[in-house]
Scaffold this active site. Structure first.
Site, PDB file in Angstrom:
ATOM      1  N   VAL A   1       8.223   7.435  16.439  1.00  0.00           N
ATOM      2  CA  VAL A   1       7.757   7.906  15.095  1.00  0.00           C
ATOM      3  C   VAL A   1       6.575   8.691  15.518  1.00  0.00           C
ATOM      4  CG1 VAL A   1       7.705   7.689  12.679  1.00  0.00           C
ATOM      5  CG2 VAL A   1       9.010   6.049  14.039  1.00  0.00           C
TER       6      VAL A   1
ATOM      7  N   ASP B   1      -4.709   8.360   8.843  1.00  0.00           N
ATOM      8  CA  ASP B   1      -5.166   7.726  10.069  1.00  0.00           C
ATOM      9  C   ASP B   1      -4.764   8.581  11.306  1.00  0.00           C
ATOM     10  OD1 ASP B   1      -5.411   5.199   9.041  1.00  0.00           O
ATOM     11  OD2 ASP B   1      -3.210   4.727   8.687  1.00  0.00           O
TER      12      ASP B   1
ATOM     13  N   ARG C   1      -4.165  10.178   3.344  1.00  0.00           N
ATOM     14  CA  ARG C   1      -2.950  10.905   3.793  1.00  0.00           C
ATOM     15  C   ARG C   1      -1.889  10.656   2.430  1.00  0.00           C
ATOM     16  NH1 ARG C   1      -0.375  14.382   6.841  1.00  0.00           N
ATOM     17  NH2 ARG C   1       1.992  13.929   6.290  1.00  0.00           N
TER      18      ARG C   1
ATOM     19  N   LYS D   1       0.845  -1.189  -0.247  1.00  0.00           N
ATOM     20  CA  LYS D   1      -0.116  -0.104   0.054  1.00  0.00           C
ATOM     21  C   LYS D   1       0.854   1.188   0.104  1.00  0.00           C
ATOM     22  CE  LYS D   1      -1.884   1.913   3.882  1.00  0.00           C
ATOM     23  NZ  LYS D   1      -1.538   3.100   3.936  1.00  0.00           N
ATOM     24  N   ASN D   2       1.864   1.234   0.974  1.00  0.00           N
ATOM     25  CA  ASN D   2       2.942   2.271   1.116  1.00  0.00           C
ATOM     26  C   ASN D   2       3.699   2.726  -0.112  1.00  0.00           C
ATOM     27  OD1 ASN D   2       1.321   3.010   3.487  1.00  0.00           O
ATOM     28  ND2 ASN D   2       3.115   2.484   4.720  1.00  0.00           N
TER      29      ASN D   2
HETATM   30  C1  UD1 Z   1       4.715   6.833   5.918  1.00  0.00           C
HETATM   31  C2  UD1 Z   1       3.753   5.829   5.930  1.00  0.00           C
HETATM   32  C3  UD1 Z   1       3.208   5.138   7.220  1.00  0.00           C
HETATM   33  C4  UD1 Z   1       4.372   5.170   7.800  1.00  0.00           C
HETATM   34  C5  UD1 Z   1       5.416   6.094   7.939  1.00  0.00           C
HETATM   35  C6  UD1 Z   1       6.733   5.802   8.959  1.00  0.00           C
HETATM   36  C7  UD1 Z   1       2.394   6.020   3.805  1.00  0.00           C
HETATM   37  C8  UD1 Z   1       1.308   6.328   2.951  1.00  0.00           C
HETATM   38  N1  UD1 Z   1       2.294   5.975   5.018  1.00  0.00           N
HETATM   39  O1  UD1 Z   1       3.960   7.980   6.319  1.00  0.00           O
HETATM   40  O2  UD1 Z   1       2.326   4.115   7.119  1.00  0.00           O
HETATM   41  O3  UD1 Z   1       4.003   4.667   9.362  1.00  0.00           O
HETATM   42  O4  UD1 Z   1       5.832   6.535   6.541  1.00  0.00           O
HETATM   43  O5  UD1 Z   1       7.251   4.627   8.416  1.00  0.00           O
HETATM   44  O6  UD1 Z   1       3.524   5.779   3.260  1.00  0.00           O
HETATM   45  N2  UD1 Z   1       7.171  14.780  10.169  1.00  0.00           N
HETATM   46  C9  UD1 Z   1       7.115  15.904  10.444  1.00  0.00           C
HETATM   47  N3  UD1 Z   1       7.325  17.015   9.437  1.00  0.00           N
HETATM   48  C10 UD1 Z   1       7.037  16.714   8.121  1.00  0.00           C
HETATM   49  C11 UD1 Z   1       6.795  15.253   7.837  1.00  0.00           C
HETATM   50  C12 UD1 Z   1       6.849  14.181   8.653  1.00  0.00           C
HETATM   51  O7  UD1 Z   1       7.345  16.277  11.368  1.00  0.00           O
HETATM   52  O8  UD1 Z   1       7.164  17.240   7.106  1.00  0.00           O
HETATM   53  C13 UD1 Z   1       7.180  13.885  11.315  1.00  0.00           C
HETATM   54  C14 UD1 Z   1       5.727  13.045  11.270  1.00  0.00           C
HETATM   55  O9  UD1 Z   1       4.902  13.620  12.163  1.00  0.00           O
HETATM   56  C15 UD1 Z   1       6.215  11.836  11.999  1.00  0.00           C
HETATM   57  C16 UD1 Z   1       7.581  11.566  11.495  1.00  0.00           C
HETATM   58  O10 UD1 Z   1       8.088  12.579  10.937  1.00  0.00           O
HETATM   59  O11 UD1 Z   1       6.368  11.800  13.399  1.00  0.00           O
HETATM   60  C17 UD1 Z   1       7.730  10.532  10.408  1.00  0.00           C
HETATM   61  O12 UD1 Z   1       6.693  10.766   9.161  1.00  0.00           O
HETATM   62  P1  UD1 Z   1       6.890  10.246   7.728  1.00  0.00           P
HETATM   63  O13 UD1 Z   1       8.150   9.241   7.789  1.00  0.00           O
HETATM   64  O14 UD1 Z   1       6.876  11.458   6.993  1.00  0.00           O
HETATM   65  O15 UD1 Z   1       5.462   9.372   7.740  1.00  0.00           O
HETATM   66  P2  UD1 Z   1       4.680   9.429   6.497  1.00  0.00           P
HETATM   67  O16 UD1 Z   1       5.246   9.650   5.226  1.00  0.00           O
HETATM   68  O17 UD1 Z   1       3.510  10.409   6.793  1.00  0.00           O
END
Ligand code: UD1
Length: 425
Positions: free
Chosen positions: A330, A117, A93, A23-24
């Site tokens: 995370v 989520d 998302r 999915k991701n």
């Molecule tokens: C993706 C996955 C999710 C997974 C996550 C971490 C998808 C659709 N989702 O989510 O299932 O749990 O990676 O492996 O692929 N953050 C910031 N600022 C930003 C971006 C992120 O502070 O601009 C923080 C987030 O709040 C979080 C952390 O960084 O605490 C990790 O987020 P990120 O790796 O970006 O996750 P997603 O890409 O949203």
């Protein structure tokens, strides 16, 4: 009509299960199709709700999208529409990953802030900072990220945290920028490698995929391609944990065991026998005879233990012999489901980033509510080890991530059904 899963605990899960595309990964690969005019074909796509939702986002941007079982075909126009509206974006998302491709192709993007989520705050500051360093102006206006750039120019970008989404968006903008971009502290998830492989097939020049330094030499244009989505390591981990928890014997095929090294090592420590299955039917087998032993888990970006697998770790700890500490690094709200597991008799306490779980001999079935995809799957795993019946409600979350979940569980010998009935609370 609201649906729930009715799980009668007690069965030992035995058999073979096939895992399809992640999915991701698939959702980002669909967005990457925006980068090249013409027809992109993705195979091994999971038949989950998020795929048609992402298709709607792309249709709103001017693409023609057709879905035929595991094959998704996207015809991207010469110039996509740069506005992704709230109606389609709010449902998932991952839709935010159209931001990078739109800025790259249209030099302008207006992208409604996405839904997704309930696992904690999910800011986009790193996505925006990266685009700014490539020469775009960005800001939030009326619930949308607005980004604009006359020209995108390669830059040195250091991420504060190896964010998966920020790495993907910056990468998809940088492939069409002038000059060279270096993304340092980039995410190293297998899904990042998958998108790099697809972009390379499209003509992008990328070095360092799978390492924390991605170097991108911008090109003028990209060509559409055909690409097979990598197997879903999170779904693979779900089955691995299900085998260990139900003292079962499951062979999981269609996923690279190298993507689950840490998960499989933890299961060995818990007492499971784990073997890998080589190509062409790549996968692994988990056999567990006795009660699992308690193991500690710490979530971290890849190659650390995935935050998505954390609810399964808590479920394992809930029935293990001994006390486990699970640390979430995370997403700050990813322990919300623990209360639901406590309803089933789990002896768990959360304190900030930590959850201490004292394993009990048996959980007891109860009605519980899924708050996100993985929490929902974790509750089903707990239900499989509980005495009596567990009803897992709000299963639409689980349906977003697990194709054929109930059917696969039944094939492995679980007593589970999908039931349509109103909740009794
Ligand atoms: C993706 C996955 C999710 C997974 C996550 C971490 C998808 C659709 N989702 O989510 O299932 O749990 O990676 O492996 O692929 N953050 C910031 N600022 C930003 C971006 C992120 O502070 O601009 C923080 C987030 O709040 C979080 C952390 O960084 O605490 C990790 O987020 P990120 O790796 O970006 O996750 P997603 O890409 O949203």
């Amino acid at each position: 009509m609201s649906e729930h899963f009715r799980v009668q605990g007690g069965a030992r899960l035995v058999g073979e299960v096939s895992v399809v595309g992640a999915k991701n990964s698939v959702l980002k690969l669909m967005a990457a199709a925006l980068l090249a005019e013409g027809t992109t074909t993705l195979t091994n796509c999971p038949e989950i709700l998020d795929v048609p939702l992402m298709a709607d986002v792309l249709r709103g941007l001017g693409c023609e999208v057709s879905i035929d079982h595991d094959e998704v075909t996207i015809v991207s126009p010469a110039m996509p529409n740069h506005r992704a509206d709230f109606a389609s974006m709010s449902k998932l998302r991952a839709s935010v990953c159209v931001l990078g491709p739109l800025v790259a192709r249209c030099r302008k993007a207006v992208v409604a802030l996405p839904g997704g989520d309930a696992i904690g705050s999910r800011p986009l500051d790193m996505h925006q900072n990266g685009l700014r360093q490539l020469g775009a102006t960005t800001g939030i206006e009326h619930g949308c990220v607005v980004a604009e750039a006359e020209n995108l120019t390669g830059a040195q970008i250091w991420l504060d945290f190896p964010s998966v989404g920020a790495t993907e968006n910056i990468l998809m903008a940088a492939v069409l920028a002038d000059g060279t971009t270096v993304i340092d502290n980039a995410a190293r998830e297998p899904e990042i490698i998958d998108i790099c492989v697809m972009l390379q097939q499209m003509g992008a020049k990328i070095e360092g995929a799978g390492t924390s330094t991605l170097t991108v030499h911008g090109v003028q244009s990209l060509q559409p391609t055909e690409h097979r989505v990598i197997g879903d390591r999170i779904v693979g981990a779900t089955w691995a944990l299900a085998a260990a928890m139900t003292r079962g014997d499951i062979t999981v095929l269609g996923v690279d065991p190298g993507h689950l090294n840490l998960v499989l090592e933890k299961l060995r420590t818990a007492g499971a026998e784990v073997t890998t299955v080589e190509q062409p039917r790549q996968g692994f087998r988990v056999v567990m005879d006795g009660r699992p032993k308690a193991v500690d888990f710490v979530t971290l970006p890849y190659p650390g233990f995935a935050t998505d697998n954390q609810p399964f770790a808590v479920a394992l700890a809930a029935v293990a012999e001994g006390t486990s500490m699970i640390t979430e690094n995370v997403f700050e709200a990813r322990f919300r489901f623990v209360e639901e597991m406590m309803r089933m008799g789990a002896d768990a306490r959360t304190d900030g980033h930590h959850c201490v779980v004292r394993g009990v001999e048996k959980l007891s079935g109860a009605p519980v509510w899924a708050s996100d995809i993985r929490a929902g799957a974790g509750l089903v795993l707990a239900g499989l080890c509980a005495e009596g019946v567990t009803e897992v409600w709000d299963v639409f979350h689980i349906d977003r991530g697990y194709p054929q979940f109930i059917e696969n569980l039944q094939r492995l010998g679980a007593d589970v059904q999908r039931v349509s009935a109103p909740p009794e609370r």
